[in-house]
Motif scaffolding. Structure first.
Motif, mmCIF file in Angstrom:
data_model
loop_
_atom_site.group_PDB
_atom_site.id
_atom_site.type_symbol
_atom_site.label_atom_id
_atom_site.label_comp_id
_atom_site.label_asym_id
_atom_site.label_seq_id
_atom_site.Cartn_x
_atom_site.Cartn_y
_atom_site.Cartn_z
ATOM 1 N N GLY A 71 26.984 18.333 10.957
ATOM 2 C CA GLY A 71 27.014 19.392 9.959
ATOM 3 C C GLY A 71 27.741 18.961 8.706
ATOM 4 N N VAL A 72 28.077 19.960 7.890
ATOM 5 C CA VAL A 72 28.819 19.766 6.640
ATOM 6 C C VAL A 72 30.037 20.670 6.695
ATOM 7 N N VAL A 73 31.194 20.127 6.397
ATOM 8 C CA VAL A 73 32.427 20.888 6.557
ATOM 9 C C VAL A 73 32.682 21.794 5.362
ATOM 10 N N ALA A 74 33.209 22.987 5.659
ATOM 11 C CA ALA A 74 33.689 23.919 4.637
ATOM 12 C C ALA A 74 34.735 24.810 5.296
ATOM 13 N N GLY A 75 35.702 25.251 4.492
ATOM 14 C CA GLY A 75 36.730 26.155 5.010
ATOM 15 C C GLY A 75 37.986 25.476 5.490
ATOM 16 N N PHE B 178 36.810 30.890 11.151
ATOM 17 C CA PHE B 178 36.589 30.594 9.738
ATOM 18 C C PHE B 178 35.875 29.262 9.552
ATOM 19 N N LEU B 179 36.366 28.229 10.217
ATOM 20 C CA LEU B 179 35.833 26.887 10.021
ATOM 21 C C LEU B 179 34.399 26.772 10.523
ATOM 22 N N GLN B 180 34.100 27.372 11.675
ATOM 23 C CA GLN B 180 32.750 27.285 12.228
ATOM 24 C C GLN B 180 31.741 28.029 11.351
ATOM 25 N N ARG B 181 32.122 29.244 10.928
ATOM 26 C CA ARG B 181 31.218 30.049 10.113
ATOM 27 C C ARG B 181 30.961 29.401 8.754
ATOM 28 N N LEU B 182 32.018 28.983 8.076
ATOM 29 C CA LEU B 182 31.857 28.424 6.736
ATOM 30 C C LEU B 182 31.169 27.066 6.765
ATOM 31 N N SER B 183 31.438 26.270 7.774
ATOM 32 C CA SER B 183 30.723 24.996 7.918
ATOM 33 C C SER B 183 29.245 25.245 8.205
ATOM 34 N N GLY B 184 28.947 26.335 8.907
ATOM 35 C CA GLY B 184 27.547 26.684 9.140
ATOM 36 C C GLY B 184 26.824 27.016 7.845
ATOM 37 N N VAL B 185 27.501 27.736 6.945
ATOM 38 C CA VAL B 185 26.907 28.055 5.639
ATOM 39 C C VAL B 185 26.696 26.784 4.829
ATOM 40 N N ALA B 186 27.699 25.911 4.786
ATOM 41 C CA ALA B 186 27.577 24.659 4.036
ATOM 42 C C ALA B 186 26.445 23.796 4.590
ATOM 43 N N THR C 60 25.895 38.487 1.578
ATOM 44 C CA THR C 60 27.030 37.816 2.208
ATOM 45 C C THR C 60 27.728 38.757 3.173
ATOM 46 N N THR C 61 28.575 38.207 4.028
ATOM 47 C CA THR C 61 29.374 39.013 4.938
ATOM 48 C C THR C 61 30.403 39.801 4.129
ATOM 49 N N PRO C 62 30.472 41.130 4.276
ATOM 50 C CA PRO C 62 31.444 41.902 3.495
ATOM 51 C C PRO C 62 32.863 41.339 3.639
ATOM 52 N N GLY C 63 33.500 41.113 2.503
ATOM 53 C CA GLY C 63 34.847 40.562 2.488
ATOM 54 C C GLY C 63 34.907 39.042 2.459
ATOM 55 N N TRP C 64 33.807 38.394 2.788
ATOM 56 C CA TRP C 64 33.762 36.924 2.870
ATOM 57 C C TRP C 64 33.058 36.293 1.673
ATOM 58 N N ARG C 65 32.690 37.053 0.659
ATOM 59 C CA ARG C 65 31.815 36.515 -0.387
ATOM 60 C C ARG C 65 32.377 35.269 -1.053
ATOM 61 N N LEU C 66 33.653 35.299 -1.461
ATOM 62 C CA LEU C 66 34.224 34.133 -2.125
ATOM 63 C C LEU C 66 34.168 32.900 -1.233
ATOM 64 N N ALA D 41 31.769 29.637 -1.790
ATOM 65 C CA ALA D 41 32.407 28.315 -1.876
ATOM 66 C C ALA D 41 31.776 27.353 -0.881
ATOM 67 N N ALA D 42 31.406 27.856 0.292
ATOM 68 C CA ALA D 42 30.755 27.013 1.296
ATOM 69 C C ALA D 42 29.372 26.580 0.833
ATOM 70 N N VAL D 43 28.655 27.463 0.147
ATOM 71 C CA VAL D 43 27.350 27.086 -0.425
ATOM 72 C C VAL D 43 27.526 25.925 -1.396
ATOM 73 N N LYS D 44 28.546 26.004 -2.254
ATOM 74 C CA LYS D 44 28.804 24.915 -3.199
ATOM 75 C C LYS D 44 29.164 23.630 -2.471
ATOM 76 N N ALA D 45 29.929 23.753 -1.372
ATOM 77 C CA ALA D 45 30.281 22.565 -0.594
ATOM 78 C C ALA D 45 29.028 21.894 -0.030
ATOM 79 N N GLY D 46 28.011 22.698 0.258
ATOM 80 C CA GLY D 46 26.761 22.152 0.771
ATOM 81 C C GLY D 46 25.825 21.636 -0.300
ATOM 82 N N GLY D 47 26.222 21.775 -1.572
ATOM 83 C CA GLY D 47 25.392 21.278 -2.663
ATOM 84 C C GLY D 47 24.591 22.340 -3.375
ATOM 85 N N GLY D 48 24.720 23.601 -2.935
ATOM 86 C CA GLY D 48 24.011 24.689 -3.582
ATOM 87 C C GLY D 48 24.750 25.181 -4.819
#
Length: 278
Positions: free
Chosen positions: A44-48, A101-109, A132-138, A142-149
């Motif tokens: 995968g790709v790490v984020a968070g 946090f790490l699993q979810r955000l890495s999944g988005v990335a 996005t997940t309510p409360g998790w938007r930022l 950020a995870a999307v950007k980590a993935g190159g989006g």
């Protein structure tokens, strides 16, 4: 770190720990210390990473966390993302919240990286959405950007997007032009985007002044190519609506500037990461 993210971390800890970690309190000696690591069990790709680190420090400032990767780095099964050392009770108490946090955000990335790779070599951006997940938007953006989006608007406050339901209430070209002029006068610099469902709307919107972008919603590849030709480079064009990994390459080849994909966030799967004591 944003104050809203700090609040989210504290809320997540309070949700899990409550009045105290009963298992760690009764079954782990207070003086015990340990070393552990969080490792990947799938690619995968790490984020968070910063959020995970902050969780451990919030539980017990004596815990030392050493990141071995930065957000955006690709990893493979067995790769170690970070190492942890300190009071055993604190490590165990923080484990699940940090991993959530790490699993979810890495999944988005990881999801974002898949879409970014799928459109190569076309010069088209992959945009996220407000789905996005309510409360998790930022964090998710950020995870999307980590993935190159690329991040689209953050919310309703930073970008005008006139969609079909807005048009139903205020939809003549004259009314649209009047509203666009008011935005330009009262909020200069604000991006203005209109949603088009068909080529007739595209042609009409191209007669308006002050528009920055068009969202081409649920148009197939052939209609998108026609819209690109009709636009002739005047406005930024975004394709959207039910786009998948199987169809995105054909969409990218039409010449649109960006493709927005709600699935980057709303359908990303948490990755399989685990904390193991050393």
């Amino acid at each position: 770190m944003e104050a809203s993210t700090e609040q989210l971390i504290r809320a997540a800890i309070a949700e899990d720990v409550g009045s105290g970690d009963l298992t760690a309190t009764y079954f782990v000696p207070a003086e015990s210390t340990a070393r552990a690591r969080i490792a990947a069990r799938e690619p995968g790709v790490v984020a968070g990473m910063e959020v995970a680190l902050r969780v451990f420090q919030e539980i017990d400032p004596r815990i030392l966390v050493t990141p071995l990767m930065q957000d955006g780095a690709a990893f493979f099964p067995g790769d170690v993302l970070l190492e942890i050392s300190g009071p055993t009770r604190g490590i165990l108490t923080a484990e699940r919240t940090a991993l959530n946090f790490l699993q979810r955000l890495s999944g988005v990335a990881t999801q974002a990286r898949r879409y970014v790779e799928a459109v190569k070599p076309h010069a088209v951006q992959i945009w996220d959405t407000r789905k996005t997940t309510p409360g998790w938007r930022l964090l998710e953006k950020a995870a999307v950007k980590a993935g190159g989006g690329t991040n689209h608007r953050m919310g309703l406050y930073d970008h005008v997007m006139v969609k079909d339901n807005h048009l139903a209430a205020h939809g003549t070209l004259a009314e649209l032009q009047s509203a666009i002029d008011r935005v330009r006068a009262e909020r200069p610099g604000t991006r203005i985007q209109l949603e088009a469902d068909n080529l007739e709307q595209v042609a009409g919107f191209l007669t308006l002044r002050g528009v920055d972008m068009l969202l081409l919603d649920n148009m197939g590849a052939e209609r998108l190519r026609e819209a690109v030709a009709l636009n002739a480079g005047r406005l930024w064009l975004e394709a959207s609506g039910g786009i998948t990994l199987e169809t995105i390459r054909d969409i990218a080849a039409t010449g649109v500037n960006a493709i927005s994909v709600g699935a980057l966030t709303h359908s990303a799967r948490a990755l399989d990461l685990g904390l193991d004591f050393m």
